[in-house]
Design an enzyme around this catalytic site. Sequence first.
Site, short mmCIF file in Angstrom:
data_model
loop_
_atom_site.label_atom_id
_atom_site.label_comp_id
_atom_site.label_asym_id
_atom_site.label_seq_id
_atom_site.Cartn_x
_atom_site.Cartn_y
_atom_site.Cartn_z
CB SER A 128 -1.04 0.12 1.68
OG SER A 128 -1.31 1.21 1.04
CE1 TYR A 153 -4.15 -0.68 4.67
CE2 TYR A 153 -3.83 -3.04 5.24
CZ TYR A 153 -4.10 -1.90 4.40
OH TYR A 153 -3.77 -1.75 2.71
CE LYS A 157 -1.65 -4.71 3.16
NZ LYS A 157 -1.98 -5.78 2.77
C1 WQD Z 1 -9.85 9.43 1.06
C2 WQD Z 1 -10.27 11.18 1.05
C3 WQD Z 1 -10.79 11.25 3.58
C4 WQD Z 1 -14.94 9.03 3.91
C5 WQD Z 1 -7.42 4.07 2.15
C6 WQD Z 1 -6.37 3.93 3.52
C7 WQD Z 1 -4.74 2.68 2.25
C8 WQD Z 1 -5.50 2.22 0.98
C9 WQD Z 1 -6.56 2.96 0.50
C10 WQD Z 1 -5.18 0.03 1.02
C11 WQD Z 1 -9.11 11.15 2.03
C12 WQD Z 1 -11.43 11.60 2.42
C13 WQD Z 1 -13.00 9.38 3.60
C14 WQD Z 1 -15.72 10.34 4.11
C15 WQD Z 1 -14.01 11.64 3.46
N1 WQD Z 1 -6.15 1.01 1.28
N2 WQD Z 1 -13.09 11.21 2.70
N3 WQD Z 1 -15.52 11.60 3.89
O1 WQD Z 1 -7.54 7.26 3.41
O2 WQD Z 1 -6.56 7.60 1.29
O3 WQD Z 1 -6.19 5.87 1.97
O4 WQD Z 1 -7.62 3.59 1.13
O5 WQD Z 1 -4.34 -0.39 1.04
O6 WQD Z 1 -4.45 2.38 3.05
O7 WQD Z 1 -5.83 4.33 4.75
O8 WQD Z 1 -8.56 6.11 1.61
O9 WQD Z 1 -10.92 6.30 0.83
O10 WQD Z 1 -10.60 6.78 3.30
O11 WQD Z 1 -10.41 8.77 2.38
O12 WQD Z 1 -13.98 13.13 3.27
O13 WQD Z 1 -16.99 9.62 4.47
O14 WQD Z 1 -10.97 11.14 1.05
O15 WQD Z 1 -10.69 12.31 4.89
O16 WQD Z 1 -9.24 12.32 2.33
P1 WQD Z 1 -7.81 7.03 2.82
P2 WQD Z 1 -10.39 6.29 1.78
#
Ligand code: WQD
Length: 348
Positions: A128, A153, A157
């Site tokens: 990741s 998590y 990785k």
């Molecule tokens: C993306 C953006 C949130 C929900 C995660 C894992 C990472 C990898 C990819 C596996 C951020 C914003 C989200 C909401 C929002 N997974 N958001 N409102 O955190 O980039 O990464 O997925 O390998 O390990 O951590 O993904 O989709 O949670 O967030 O504003 O209700 O969307 O703040 O900026 P993230 P995400």
Amino acid sequence: MSEKRRILVTGGAGFIGSHTVVQLIEAGFDVHVVDDLSNAHSHVMDAIARITGVHPGFSCFDLCDSEKTKKLFADIKPDAVIHFAAKKLVGESVQNPLMYYKTNLQSLVNVVEASLEHGCQKLVFSSSCTVYGQPDQNPVGEDAPLKKPESPYGNTKRICEEILQDTVKAHSLQVVSLRYFNPVGAHASALIGEYPLGAPSNLMPVLTQTAIGKRSGFSIFGSDYNTPDGTCIRDYIHVVDLANAHVAAIQLLLNREKSSVFLVYNIGTGSGVSVKEMVESFERINGLKLNYEYAPRRTGDVEQVWANNVLALQELGWKPHLGLDEMVASAWKWEQHLNKYEKSIHQS
Ligand code: WQD
């Protein structure tokens, strides 16, 4: 006709795993899935059969059980392994770090031990971009310094990559570690897709569940970041493009000579998209309005990260083909299909 090469896919009933199984079958491989279904549904295997016309072999057990893992390798004798199986919820890992370290590390060690014991020397590992933390610069390359990931998590990785790097030095093993950016979307058939158990925390299912009415609305976390529109930037990649990167990695390993190696590739589009841009694209392409409000920043979020994917383009001979429009359209089509499926279950 040469014997089909057999690929063992751990976690193959999951979101990325199931899409990779489809692409492997369509690329001519014989696939066996092992999944404990702790974060996946058994109907996924039927869906894979409906898409491909092939029902992959399936074993259901916890890979933390070393004896069962070794017996699986003895029985199916895979030519290569793709290891997806892991707990993957950031928030859950903060609440229950020991379960994450125990599960994610033990299962990897068991798979590698069984591989070596049964002469399977080729492994693709599901890693990741979270290992980069907030990179010093974007796009982030594979040579960027790794930072302490924001969550247990993410740390599992990083530690798994280190376990693999050390093992490659001591044994005859060839590893490709794929560092995913943000996987989104679904297979065009809408028969497989992201199927969160419980309330999702990641963006795309939050959008689709808001659109379908499973939730009344959502928050955009943070509008005061140092980005053009103030919201976080990520490299969203269509899950089918991501699945094809695994096929390319398997083909690279199967065509390699025997020497041990540990290769790392960023699997992203190379373009950053803000949360606001993603929301607006979802609304525009799907012809609907989403109910949301701005809320304070989410703890642990990095401000902006997107991939330098040149190494994957050059060495894997892989490139992404599906853009943002297809990502949001396929995610919405999947949610609508899932909703019909869930309703049919409740009515039966
Ligand atoms: C993306 C953006 C949130 C929900 C995660 C894992 C990472 C990898 C990819 C596996 C951020 C914003 C989200 C909401 C929002 N997974 N958001 N409102 O955190 O980039 O990464 O997925 O390998 O390990 O951590 O993904 O989709 O949670 O967030 O504003 O209700 O969307 O703040 O900026 P993230 P995400």
